[in-house]
Each structure stands twice: as C-alpha cells, then as structure tokens.
Design a protein around this motif. Structure first.
Motif, PDB file in Angstrom:
ATOM      1  N   VAL A  49       0.837  -1.199   0.000  1.00 20.05           N
ATOM      2  CA  VAL A  49       0.000   0.000   0.000  1.00 20.05           C
ATOM      3  C   VAL A  49       0.870   1.247   0.000  1.00 20.05           C
ATOM      4  O   VAL A  49       0.715   2.129  -0.850  1.00 20.05           O
ATOM      5  N   ARG A  50       1.797   1.319   0.923  1.00 25.00           N
ATOM      6  CA  ARG A  50       2.589   2.549   1.088  1.00 25.00           C
ATOM      7  C   ARG A  50       3.578   2.797  -0.049  1.00 25.00           C
ATOM      8  O   ARG A  50       3.830   3.951  -0.403  1.00 25.00           O
ATOM      9  N   GLU A  51       4.136   1.724  -0.637  1.00 26.45           N
ATOM     10  CA  GLU A  51       5.159   1.908  -1.665  1.00 26.45           C
ATOM     11  C   GLU A  51       4.624   1.807  -3.085  1.00 26.45           C
ATOM     12  O   GLU A  51       5.089   2.512  -3.971  1.00 26.45           O
ATOM     13  N   VAL A  52       3.668   0.924  -3.322  1.00 28.30           N
ATOM     14  CA  VAL A  52       3.178   0.709  -4.688  1.00 28.30           C
ATOM     15  C   VAL A  52       1.965   1.585  -4.977  1.00 28.30           C
ATOM     16  O   VAL A  52       1.886   2.215  -6.024  1.00 28.30           O
ATOM     17  N   ALA A  53       1.027   1.653  -4.043  1.00 25.53           N
ATOM     18  CA  ALA A  53      -0.195   2.438  -4.273  1.00 25.53           C
ATOM     19  C   ALA A  53       0.038   3.941  -4.112  1.00 25.53           C
ATOM     20  O   ALA A  53      -0.861   4.736  -4.388  1.00 25.53           O
ATOM     21  N   SER A  54       1.221   4.329  -3.704  1.00 29.95           N
ATOM     22  CA  SER A  54       1.516   5.749  -3.494  1.00 29.95           C
ATOM     23  C   SER A  54       1.412   6.564  -4.786  1.00 29.95           C
ATOM     24  O   SER A  54       1.267   7.773  -4.741  1.00 29.95           O
ATOM     25  N   GLN A  55       1.434   5.889  -5.921  1.00 31.50           N
ATOM     26  CA  GLN A  55       1.285   6.595  -7.194  1.00 31.50           C
ATOM     27  C   GLN A  55      -0.155   7.059  -7.425  1.00 31.50           C
ATOM     28  O   GLN A  55      -0.393   7.934  -8.257  1.00 31.50           O
ATOM     29  N   ASN A  56      -1.117   6.474  -6.701  1.00 31.92           N
ATOM     30  CA  ASN A  56      -2.526   6.795  -6.932  1.00 31.92           C
ATOM     31  C   ASN A  56      -3.259   7.387  -5.729  1.00 31.92           C
ATOM     32  O   ASN A  56      -4.409   7.804  -5.871  1.00 31.92           O
ATOM     33  N   TYR A  57      -2.637   7.379  -4.560  1.00 30.57           N
ATOM     34  CA  TYR A  57      -3.301   7.844  -3.348  1.00 30.57           C
ATOM     35  C   TYR A  57      -2.391   8.814  -2.599  1.00 30.57           C
ATOM     36  O   TYR A  57      -1.171   8.703  -2.666  1.00 30.57           O
ATOM     37  N   THR A  58      -2.998   9.729  -1.848  1.00 29.62           N
ATOM     38  CA  THR A  58      -2.238  10.707  -1.066  1.00 29.62           C
ATOM     39  C   THR A  58      -1.648  10.034   0.180  1.00 29.62           C
ATOM     40  O   THR A  58      -2.127   8.983   0.603  1.00 29.62           O
ATOM     41  N   TRP A 108      -5.552   3.804   5.026  1.00 28.47           N
ATOM     42  CA  TRP A 108      -5.717   2.456   4.482  1.00 28.47           C
ATOM     43  C   TRP A 108      -4.847   1.444   5.223  1.00 28.47           C
ATOM     44  O   TRP A 108      -5.304   0.360   5.589  1.00 28.47           O
ATOM     45  N   ALA A 109      -3.581   1.783   5.443  1.00 20.14           N
ATOM     46  CA  ALA A 109      -2.624   0.775   5.922  1.00 20.14           C
ATOM     47  C   ALA A 109      -2.088   1.017   7.329  1.00 20.14           C
ATOM     48  O   ALA A 109      -1.351   0.192   7.839  1.00 20.14           O
ATOM     49  N   GLY A 110      -2.441   2.098   7.951  1.00 22.82           N
ATOM     50  CA  GLY A 110      -1.916   2.391   9.280  1.00 22.82           C
ATOM     51  C   GLY A 110      -2.831   1.886  10.382  1.00 22.82           C
ATOM     52  O   GLY A 110      -4.003   1.586  10.162  1.00 22.82           O
TER      53      GLY A 110
END
Length: 166
Positions: free
Chosen positions: A29-38, A45-47
């Motif tokens: 979530v934090r490394e890959v989805a960072s391109q689409n989410y703030t 989402w992940a914390g």
C-alpha cells in the motif's frame, strides 16, 4: 496446495504468517499504491492495524502465501462467498507473476466450491491488473476510512470450467 511458478510456490496460509502478510500489505500500500493515493489516504488504508484482528480475518478466509525460496512474495485471501478480499504482492516482487499465480489459485478454489463468479474491490493501482485478468467494473466506489475517502472499484469475473491441458 502448492502451485509451482518460475521461482516461487503458493502454499496455504499458516497462523505464523500473520506478521509477514501484514508487512507485505503495508509495504504494498505505502510503496506501490503511493502513485494513486495521497499520504493521508495511504495512512488511513494501511496504518493502525490491529495484528490480532488482521490474523483472525485471514484465518477465517481461504488464504495463500506466495514464497520465493524462504522469502514471502505475496498473499491472497478469499471469502467463503467467492470474494477476493485481498491480493497483495511485496514491492520487491512486483511484475514477476506472483499476483497472477495467487489469483489463479483463488479462482481454482472458487470453481472447486461450485461457484462460477468471483468478485473483488480493486484499488486504482490494481485496476489495470484485474481488467487484464478478465474482471469487469461493476461500480466505482468511494469508501470512507479513518476520515479519508478512498476510491476503488467493485469488480467481478465470470469463471468458466477449467479445461484439461492434454
């Protein structure tokens, strides 16, 4: 259940896998989805995930872990009703066939239970993968989580009988 791929295998989830699957999820979530989410959306989402709630959720579902030698590469979980709840691949193992092999394992499990349809909720990041795998968008969604609105897509795929490869 084992399914050989190039240099990894898929095995059933074990109770001891709770921490490694949580780490894969949070890193993906934090490394890959960072391109689409703030950053705020990613943290919502992940914390702040309770490890025991996480472990209980995966133990109640059909869950598989992809291993590359002794390293976990990804995991997938499926509900009794044929909903692919989670499919996450470590940032270190992206675009190596791990997600496809995990999805194939889940699809086989759905078919074995006599169902011919599979659903999932795909993030903006995962949408192209699921579309390429034959899933169709049912509807766009805006999910509120910890004060943030996360956009994703409800998707489904019709499953056909697996053919013998003779």
């Amino acid at each position: 259940m084992f399914m050989a791929a190039t240099d990894f295998c898929i095995r059933d989830y074990r109770t001891a896998d709770a921490d490694i699957t949580l780490t894969i999820f949070q890193r993906a979530v934090r490394e890959v989805a960072s391109q689409n989410y703030t950053p705020a959306e990613l943290e919502a989402w992940a914390g702040h995930i309770d490890r025991h709630v996480w472990a209980n959720s995966l133990e109640r579902q059909f869950t598989w872990v992809a291993m590359q030698e002794s390293l976990p590469a990804g995991f997938a979980s499926l509900t009794e009703g044929g909903h692919l709840d989670m499919l996450f691949v470590s940032p270190d193992h992206q675009r190596c066939g791990v997600a496809s092999a995990l999805l194939m394992t889940a699809e086989q499990a759905v078919r074995q239970r006599g169902m011919n349809r599979m659903t999932t909720e795909a993030s903006l990041t995962a949408l192209p993968f699921f579309e390429a795998q034959g899933f169709e968008i049912v509807k766009a969604q805006a999910i509120e989580r910890r004060g943030q609105v996360l956009r994703n897509y409800r998707m489904e795929k019709a499953l056909h009988e697996a053919r013998d490869a003779r």
